[in-house]
Write a protein that holds these residues in place. Structure first.
Motif, mmCIF file in Angstrom:
data_model
loop_
_atom_site.group_PDB
_atom_site.id
_atom_site.type_symbol
_atom_site.label_atom_id
_atom_site.label_comp_id
_atom_site.label_asym_id
_atom_site.label_seq_id
_atom_site.Cartn_x
_atom_site.Cartn_y
_atom_site.Cartn_z
ATOM 1 N N GLN A 96 0.715 -1.080 0.015
ATOM 2 C CA GLN A 96 -0.409 0.142 0.114
ATOM 3 C C GLN A 96 0.499 1.222 0.338
ATOM 4 O O GLN A 96 2.349 1.412 0.490
ATOM 5 N N GLU A 118 -14.226 0.338 0.333
ATOM 6 C CA GLU A 118 -14.600 -0.152 -0.679
ATOM 7 C C GLU A 118 -13.317 -1.469 -0.782
ATOM 8 O O GLU A 118 -13.869 -1.937 -1.639
ATOM 9 N N ALA A 119 -12.117 -1.144 -0.416
ATOM 10 C CA ALA A 119 -11.136 -1.726 -1.156
ATOM 11 C C ALA A 119 -11.245 -3.391 -0.633
ATOM 12 O O ALA A 119 -11.759 -4.256 -1.365
ATOM 13 N N ARG A 168 -7.409 4.594 4.848
ATOM 14 C CA ARG A 168 -7.518 2.923 3.645
ATOM 15 C C ARG A 168 -6.581 1.896 3.320
ATOM 16 O O ARG A 168 -6.211 1.232 2.824
ATOM 17 N N LEU A 172 -6.369 -3.022 4.874
ATOM 18 C CA LEU A 172 -6.038 -4.121 3.932
ATOM 19 C C LEU A 172 -5.335 -5.004 4.398
ATOM 20 O O LEU A 172 -5.034 -5.827 4.230
ATOM 21 N N VAL C 209 -4.228 1.721 -6.762
ATOM 22 C CA VAL C 209 -2.497 1.156 -5.581
ATOM 23 C C VAL C 209 -3.957 -0.082 -5.018
ATOM 24 O O VAL C 209 -3.434 -0.946 -3.936
ATOM 25 N N LEU C 212 -8.892 -1.294 -7.475
ATOM 26 C CA LEU C 212 -9.693 -1.446 -7.269
ATOM 27 C C LEU C 212 -10.699 -1.776 -8.679
ATOM 28 O O LEU C 212 -10.080 -1.809 -9.614
ATOM 29 N N ARG C 216 -15.215 -0.381 -10.844
ATOM 30 C CA ARG C 216 -15.500 0.766 -9.917
ATOM 31 C C ARG C 216 -15.035 2.077 -10.159
ATOM 32 O O ARG C 216 -15.102 3.395 -9.813
#
Lengths: 321, 324, 313
Positions: A96, A118-119, A168, A172, C209, C212, C216
């Motif tokens: 990331q 969302e991810a 964000r 993950l 990154v 997605l 989307r």
């Protein structure tokens, strides 16, 4: 299995300079030129350099956001170039990025709760039912309150937005985060909050971080290992104590001595470098630092110094160090 | 007599969302040849104070209240526009954070340097050009003749800041306002510029109002410091006294929140929370909500800026209590 | 609507309370609407347009006159108690015709913009997102259409329609198609530019990154950010289309009698006697066009200010 989470060997990234009507390539900017890096899991690796040193490009190339020109990148010992497309996509959430600009890196039309979650949905890492729970959890880790969930980025201050950006990335549960100047757009008192957050991530969650910065004081405070870049090359690298205790490259020394210290009586011996860094499109021959180096000799002009180990992992690229 | 005096200056902006009190009751002064550092975070009012001094605030959006800004004994707020213009660039000069946007992209460096020389010093164009080249050399740029013919986009940020400084000192001002002069520059270039400013100041006996968020820059250059928070001066004093013996919890917080080379701590002493919304400042001390030494009445009553000793002032009940 | 009216009558506080209750979220769109609601000029324009649409829709039902009812005894009468805006050369009630014509002109304007948005937005977004050959082809076509002078083109196409003897009822649909053909390239160019600049923003890199999906990234991240621009351009486009329809119909090449439109009602001004002596024949449609176009442009300006893509902190 290697001792390192992520390794780069001979990493290069050259950008063509396009010119004229048909976009002919008339040369190239060697933004990154043969960089070796190795980051131990659970540590923060500091990458230091001035603008144009190529530190941002190193970070983005490591994440695969830009194709590399040469060299290899190994993640947990596997060469990323050998991975198939689906394998790469599966790897995506593990690597990331935290951006410098807390304003431009958040979509103004998406509430932060959704932006963080969302991810997770996309990669099937969370079900729809437990999503909110998971997002609130990671928000709490980053110092955001539950009522922030449905708010939009413009309702946040710069420091809070940076927390959202970190949340964000963190949601993950990545193995590796590249943080590209994550505090330099923030006010001093807020910087300290975010720096502490990174330190906590390392200690509590064992997150491995490449911390890219021009701020030596912050890097010394936060990072376990450090590499100093100048014009696309690493000139010195090593554990923090070795590097800050005994900087060997003249550039590293000049860089350290140039940092203003918040103490009016600390008049240390200052090395003020002359001139400006040359353009990476036309780097000097030999040692790239020789045009500004106080110790440069004829040998530096002709012969490029190679990385030499000093003790342990402390290495330097200078003929005289 | 003081060269520059701010006397209870207040500036408010009327916006769609309400009134923003950018600067409130700010008083400080600068003696001839002295460097006053004004330090604070974004939105604390440090830049607005400087713009008020230069008469560069947008009217009528900005309302200036309070008594006066005096320069050399004259009140700047009542000065007619053309006299203020004479003063600007001649006796008071200013350099900015972004030198690129402060220079005109279609004029050469030399032409831009000549302008004030011709306007304020009444030099002939030929003499002005020679003077411009001398100034470029003075701020440490090699090959001045070549650089004078160059255009801003051909120079790096550090060079442009040198050009800005050359322009600022061209009329030998008595006061230089430097608003975050090194913030946009790399560390090694910042060191060069700080060195240059220090040299110029020694040589020209020029007073300086140094505005920055960086306590390191303040420590390098300033004689006295004013710390601003949410539009007010919260602490003021000689630089050594302020760094050795900071009395306001905000000043202490600022000093503690920067890592110090060589002193390794597990955590930085961060100031919790956020700067208050300038649209709705609390009735009491603006720092109270983030303050570790908060007392019961801090949120209701506002501490005035009071003298502790010689030249050290602080606006904090806790600090007063200790000294009393 | 209530907020709107209260606002106009200066009952700021009431209106604000109401708006506060209505707005649960501080989404950028809700904030933009709130900013728009504070713009009195734009709100007045919006109110005017709403009233105009309402009047055109229900007005004719309340009229004692049918729009095409001729009356040989009441030719070219000036405004009176029974015919508020007088009658025309066939004895038809001008007010009723004006309202009927409003339906046609507004529909043509609106529908042609919907058409040109459908074409222009899709092509522009595709060109911007895909780049390469698609971009080249779309922009070549758009440039080609934009280099053709629009008025002569309109005239030629109108003349061709007349030659083809298309029945008047169908002609308005063809007019819509012609107008949208002229309108889409501008829109496509603007949207393409917007998409190109959005693609370079950090938040789009962030979607990469995060890994997605393309769908989307496109439909949740990229395209919603083009909506403000789209709203503004489309609004202004309606004004343009109404003007173009008026040119065409005035020249007898757009909507033709007996179907009324503001443009073809004005062609009575062609006769010197009508122009000098009977202003009730051409003044009302002229004023209707004038006021409508100005109102739409004011609303468009207000929308642009309110939707300013540089999100204020």
């Amino acid at each position: 299995m290697s001792d390192y989470l992520i390794e780069a060997r001979g990493l290069s990234k050259h950008f063509p300079i396009r010119d004229g009507l048909f976009g002919r390539s008339t040369g190239q900017v060697r933004a990154v030129d043969g960089v070796d890096l190795a980051i131990r899991p659970g540590t923060i690796f500091g990458l230091v350099g001035e603008s144009g040193s190529g530190k941002t490009t190193v970070g983005r190339t490591l994440l695969g956001l830009q194709p590399k020109s040469a060299g290899e990148i190994r993640f947990r010992g596997r060469d990323l170039a050998t991975l198939s497309k689906p394998e790469l996509r599966a790897l995506r959430p593990r690597l990331q990025l935290v951006f410098q600009d807390p304003y431009g890196s958040l979509n103004p039309r998406i509430p932060v709760g959704e932006a963080i979650g969302e991810a997770l949905l996309e990669h099937g890492l969370s079900s729809r039912d437990e999503l909110r729970e998971r997002v609130l959890e990671v928000m709490a880790v980053c110092g955001l309150a539950p009522y922030h969930y449905g708010r939009y980025p413009h309702e946040f201050s710069g420091g809070q937005r940076q927390r959202v950006g970190i949340a964000r990335a963190l949601a993950l549960q990545p193995d590796f985060i590249v943080a590209d100047e994550p505090v330099s757009a923030l006010d001093v008192s807020i910087q300290a909050q975010i720096i502490n957050l990174f330190a906590e991530l390392r200690e509590r969650h064992g997150t491995t971080i490449l911390f890219i910065s021009h701020d030596l004081a912050v890097v010394e405070h936060l990072c376990d290992d450090i590499a100093v870049m100048y014009l696309g090359k690493i000139v010195e690298t090593g554990p923090r104590d070795a590097l800050f205790g005994q900087p060997r490259h003249p550039y590293t020394r000049a860089l350290f001595s140039a940092v203003p210290v918040a103490d009016p009586d600390a008049r240390r011996e200052r090395i003020v470098l002359q001139g400006e860094p040359p353009s990476p499109a036309a780097p000097p021959s030999g040692c790239r630092f020789h045009t500004r180096c106080p110790q440069a000799s004829d040998r530096c002009r002709d012969e490029e110094p190679t990385m030499r180990p000093l003790d342990g992992t402390h290495r330097v690229a200078c003929h005289f160090a | 007599m003081k060269l520059l005096e701010f006397d209870q200056l207040s500036v408010a902006f009327d916006t769609e969302a309400g009134t923003v009190r950018a600067v409130q009751d700010v008083s400080f002064d600068v003696a001839a040849g002295e460097v006053l550092g004004v330090v604070g975070e974004s939105g604390c009012g440090k830049s607005v104070s400087a713009l008020a001094l230069m008469g560069l605030l947008p009217r009528p959006a900005a309302r200036i209240a309070g008594s006066a800004i005096r320069f050399g004994g004259r009140s700047l707020l009542d000065l007619p526009a053309d006299e203020l213009r004479q003063l600007r660039g001649n006796e008071i000069a200013m350099i900015f954070q972004e030198p690129m946007s402060a220079l005109n992209p279609v004029l050469s460096i030399g032409e831009q340097l000549c302008e004030p020389l011709i306007a304020h010093r009444r030099l002939t164009p030929r003499a002005a050009w020679a003077q411009a080249e001398a100034l470029i050399a003075r701020v440490g740029i090699a090959r001045p003749a070549e650089i004078a013919r160059a255009f801003p986009h051909q120079l790096s940020g550090g060079m442009l800041q040198r050009v800005m400084i050359a322009m600022a000192i061209s009329c030998a001002p008595r006061l230089l306002i430097a608003d975050e002069p090194t913030t946009a520059l790399d560390v090694t270039i910042q060191a060069q510029i700080l060195e240059l400013l220090r040299e110029l100041r020694r040589e020209q006996q020029m007073a300086m109002l140094l505005i920055t968020h960086d306590l390191g820059v303040i420590a390098e250059l300033a004689d006295r410091v004013a710390v601003m928070y949410a539009g007010r001066v919260v602490e003021q004093g000689p630089v050594r006294e302020l760094f050795r013996n900071p009395r306001h919890p905000y000043t202490r917080g600022l000093l503690a929140s920067r890592p110090v080379p060589g002193r390794r701590l597990a955590r930085l002493a961060a100031i919790p929370g956020q700067v208050p919304d300038p649209l709705s400042l609390p009735p009491g001390c603006a720092f109270a909500a983030r303050c570790p030494e908060r007392r019961t009445d801090c949120e209701q009553r506002r501490p005035a800026l009071r003298r502790l000793d010689a030249d050290h002032r602080v606006a904090c009940f806790a600090a007063e209590g200790v000294s009393a | 609507m209530t907020t709107l009216i209260l606002r106009l009558f200066g009952q700021r506080r009431r209106a604000e309370q109401l708006a506060g209750r209505l707005a649960h979220a501080h989404s950028p769109l809700a904030e933009a609407l709130r900013r728009l609601a504070r713009n009195r000029l734009a709100m007045a324009a919006a109110l005017f347009l709403a009233l105009l649409v309402l009047l055109c829709l229900i007005g004719p039902y309340f009229s004692p006159w049918r729009n095409d009812a001729t009356d040989a005894l009441m030719i070219n009468r000036p405004p009176s108690a029974s015919h508020w805006l007088g009658t025309d050369f066939l004895g038809r009630d001008v007010l009723t015709r004006l309202l009927m014509a409003g339906r046609i002109s507004l529909t043509v304007g609106f529908a042609s913009v919907v058409l040109s948005v459908a074409v222009g937005y899709t092509l522009g977004a595709l060109a911007g997102y895909l780049g390469g050959v698609v971009d080249l082809a779309v922009m070549l076509l758009a440039d080609l259409l934009m280099t053709l002078p629009s008025l002569p083109l309109l005239i030629i196409m109108g003349a061709v329609l007349s030659e083809l003897k298309v029945p008047p009822d169908y002609r308005i649909y063809l007019v819509m198609v012609i107008l949208s053909l002229i309108g889409w390239p501008t829109l496509a160019r603007l949207i393409r530019g917007q998409v190109l600049s959005l693609r370079e923003r950090d938040f789009m890199l962030a979607t990469e990154v995060l890994g997605l999906s393309t769908r989307r990234r496109l439909f949740r991240h990229l395209l919603p950010n083009t909506v403000p621009l789209l709203i503004v351009v489309a609004t202004m486009g309606v004004a343009n289309a109404i003007l173009n329809e008026a040119y065409l119909s005035y020249l007898g090449l757009g909507v033709v009698p007996p179907t009324p439109s503001w443009g073809n009602m004005m062609d009575t001004a062609n006769s010197l006697i009508d122009f000098q002596r009977r202003p009730w024949l051409w003044m009302p449609p002229g004023l209707a066009i004038f006021a409508t176009v100005i109102a739409i442009n004011l609303l468009g300006d207000g929308l642009r200010d309110a939707l300013d893509p540089k999100m204020k902190p």
